[in-house]
Design a protein around this motif. Sequence first.
Motif, mmCIF file in Angstrom:
data_model
loop_
_atom_site.group_PDB
_atom_site.id
_atom_site.type_symbol
_atom_site.label_atom_id
_atom_site.label_comp_id
_atom_site.label_asym_id
_atom_site.label_seq_id
_atom_site.Cartn_x
_atom_site.Cartn_y
_atom_site.Cartn_z
ATOM 1 N N GLY A 81 0.796 -1.223 0.000
ATOM 2 C CA GLY A 81 0.000 0.000 0.000
ATOM 3 C C GLY A 81 0.824 1.265 0.000
ATOM 4 N N GLY A 82 0.143 2.367 -0.304
ATOM 5 C CA GLY A 82 0.795 3.661 -0.340
ATOM 6 C C GLY A 82 -0.082 4.673 -1.056
ATOM 7 N N TYR A 83 0.517 5.775 -1.468
ATOM 8 C CA TYR A 83 -0.225 6.866 -2.104
ATOM 9 C C TYR A 83 0.371 7.215 -3.456
ATOM 10 C CZ TYR A 83 -1.843 7.750 2.671
ATOM 11 O OH TYR A 83 -2.374 7.625 3.925
ATOM 12 N N LEU A 84 -0.494 7.419 -4.438
ATOM 13 C CA LEU A 84 -0.129 8.052 -5.692
ATOM 14 C C LEU A 84 -0.718 9.443 -5.610
ATOM 15 C CD1 LEU A 84 0.977 8.227 -8.547
ATOM 16 C CD2 LEU A 84 -1.079 7.052 -9.349
ATOM 17 N N VAL A 85 0.149 10.462 -5.643
ATOM 18 C CA VAL A 85 -0.269 11.846 -5.455
ATOM 19 C C VAL A 85 0.013 12.610 -6.740
ATOM 20 C CG1 VAL A 85 0.078 13.936 -4.089
ATOM 21 C CG2 VAL A 85 0.264 11.691 -2.992
ATOM 22 N N ILE A 86 -1.038 13.162 -7.334
ATOM 23 C CA ILE A 86 -0.907 13.910 -8.579
ATOM 24 C C ILE A 86 -1.237 15.368 -8.286
ATOM 25 C CG2 ILE A 86 -1.688 14.124 -10.970
ATOM 26 C CD1 ILE A 86 -2.505 11.117 -10.777
ATOM 27 N N GLY A 87 -0.294 16.248 -8.677
ATOM 28 C CA GLY A 87 -0.486 17.675 -8.441
ATOM 29 C C GLY A 87 0.518 18.251 -7.465
ATOM 30 N N MET A 88 1.582 17.475 -7.158
ATOM 31 C CA MET A 88 2.659 17.943 -6.280
ATOM 32 C C MET A 88 3.995 17.558 -6.905
ATOM 33 S SD MET A 88 1.193 17.082 -2.434
ATOM 34 C CE MET A 88 2.440 18.034 -1.558
ATOM 35 N N THR A 89 5.003 18.370 -6.654
ATOM 36 C CA THR A 89 6.340 18.069 -7.178
ATOM 37 C C THR A 89 6.917 16.851 -6.472
ATOM 38 O OG1 THR A 89 7.393 19.544 -5.585
ATOM 39 C CG2 THR A 89 6.806 20.492 -7.736
ATOM 40 N N ASP A 90 7.794 16.147 -7.190
ATOM 41 C CA ASP A 90 8.401 14.970 -6.556
ATOM 42 C C ASP A 90 9.688 15.306 -5.807
ATOM 43 O OD1 ASP A 90 9.949 15.375 -8.803
ATOM 44 O OD2 ASP A 90 10.020 13.279 -9.390
ATOM 45 N N LYS A 125 -8.937 4.338 -2.464
ATOM 46 C CA LYS A 125 -9.755 5.503 -2.118
ATOM 47 C C LYS A 125 -9.166 6.656 -2.912
ATOM 48 C CE LYS A 125 -10.656 3.896 2.511
ATOM 49 N NZ LYS A 125 -9.982 3.779 3.791
ATOM 50 N N VAL A 126 -10.013 7.341 -3.665
ATOM 51 C CA VAL A 126 -9.551 8.458 -4.487
ATOM 52 C C VAL A 126 -10.241 9.714 -3.989
ATOM 53 C CG1 VAL A 126 -9.359 9.381 -6.834
ATOM 54 C CG2 VAL A 126 -9.267 6.900 -6.466
ATOM 55 N N TYR A 127 -9.441 10.745 -3.701
ATOM 56 C CA TYR A 127 -10.040 11.981 -3.204
ATOM 57 C C TYR A 127 -9.186 13.180 -3.593
ATOM 58 C CZ TYR A 127 -6.873 10.717 0.660
ATOM 59 O OH TYR A 127 -5.794 10.337 1.402
ATOM 60 N N VAL A 183 -5.142 18.795 -5.612
ATOM 61 C CA VAL A 183 -4.256 17.632 -5.568
ATOM 62 C C VAL A 183 -5.146 16.396 -5.579
ATOM 63 C CG1 VAL A 183 -2.571 16.363 -4.159
ATOM 64 C CG2 VAL A 183 -2.462 18.863 -4.287
ATOM 65 N N LEU A 184 -4.811 15.439 -6.443
ATOM 66 C CA LEU A 184 -5.546 14.173 -6.513
ATOM 67 C C LEU A 184 -4.743 13.114 -5.775
ATOM 68 C CD1 LEU A 184 -8.016 12.716 -7.805
ATOM 69 C CD2 LEU A 184 -6.477 12.076 -9.670
ATOM 70 N N VAL A 185 -5.383 12.453 -4.823
ATOM 71 C CA VAL A 185 -4.714 11.417 -4.034
ATOM 72 C C VAL A 185 -5.392 10.083 -4.303
ATOM 73 C CG1 VAL A 185 -4.122 10.614 -1.710
ATOM 74 C CG2 VAL A 185 -4.133 13.067 -2.209
ATOM 75 N N ILE A 186 -4.584 9.091 -4.662
ATOM 76 C CA ILE A 186 -5.071 7.724 -4.814
ATOM 77 C C ILE A 186 -4.427 6.924 -3.693
ATOM 78 C CG2 ILE A 186 -5.225 5.717 -6.329
ATOM 79 C CD1 ILE A 186 -4.856 7.677 -8.707
ATOM 80 N N ASP A 187 -5.237 6.579 -2.711
ATOM 81 C CA ASP A 187 -4.796 5.852 -1.523
ATOM 82 C C ASP A 187 -4.938 4.358 -1.829
ATOM 83 O OD1 ASP A 187 -4.383 4.736 0.979
ATOM 84 O OD2 ASP A 187 -5.733 6.108 2.016
ATOM 85 N N VAL A 188 -3.808 3.708 -2.058
ATOM 86 C CA VAL A 188 -3.776 2.317 -2.515
ATOM 87 C C VAL A 188 -3.654 1.381 -1.313
ATOM 88 C CG1 VAL A 188 -2.556 0.659 -3.985
ATOM 89 C CG2 VAL A 188 -2.649 3.079 -4.644
#
Length: 167
Positions: A56-65, A97-99, A108-113
């Motif tokens: 598990g973990g997070y895919l975060v779209i909309g933030m710098t790496d 969970k996508v929020y 920011v789009l977060v995909i909580d895997v």
Amino acid sequence: MITIKELKTLKESEDKVEFKKGEKGNISYDGRGKTKPSDRRRCILGYVIALCNEKGGYLVIGMTDNYPHEVVGTSQNINSIGELEANIYRDTKIRPKVYELYEDSKRVLVIDVPSRPVAKVFKFEDVPLMRVGKELKPMSDQVYLDILQEQDLDFSKQICENLTIDN
């Protein structure tokens, strides 16, 4: 639910999080249109599968790496996060969970895997994926075997009632 303040302090490898700018909503869902397998893997489904395989973990779209992570905002799946969640489940049987989170009107789009089940390995295009640094790579044979053997009981750890030295 994680917050932007918490996300800013996370480190990709150590905290099982993947950051993508995706300002224009240009993160591919399934890698279509790319010819090289390594390029196709770098998509939403590829990262979801790799994170799930890593418990598990997070895919975060909309933030710098780059650390510390800054919010740049994204239009990725705007007005369609429910559809994204449903498509991920349809295609992988992983239910994230996508929020959305906001900072100064930047989205920011977060995909909580979630974590994979015990002894289960997920695959993208028939390849079990894991993250190695900033790349998605085929899972090593040893990691794959370790996951498959999670369900095997270690009989040496079991307590044998009524066992004596004579046995």
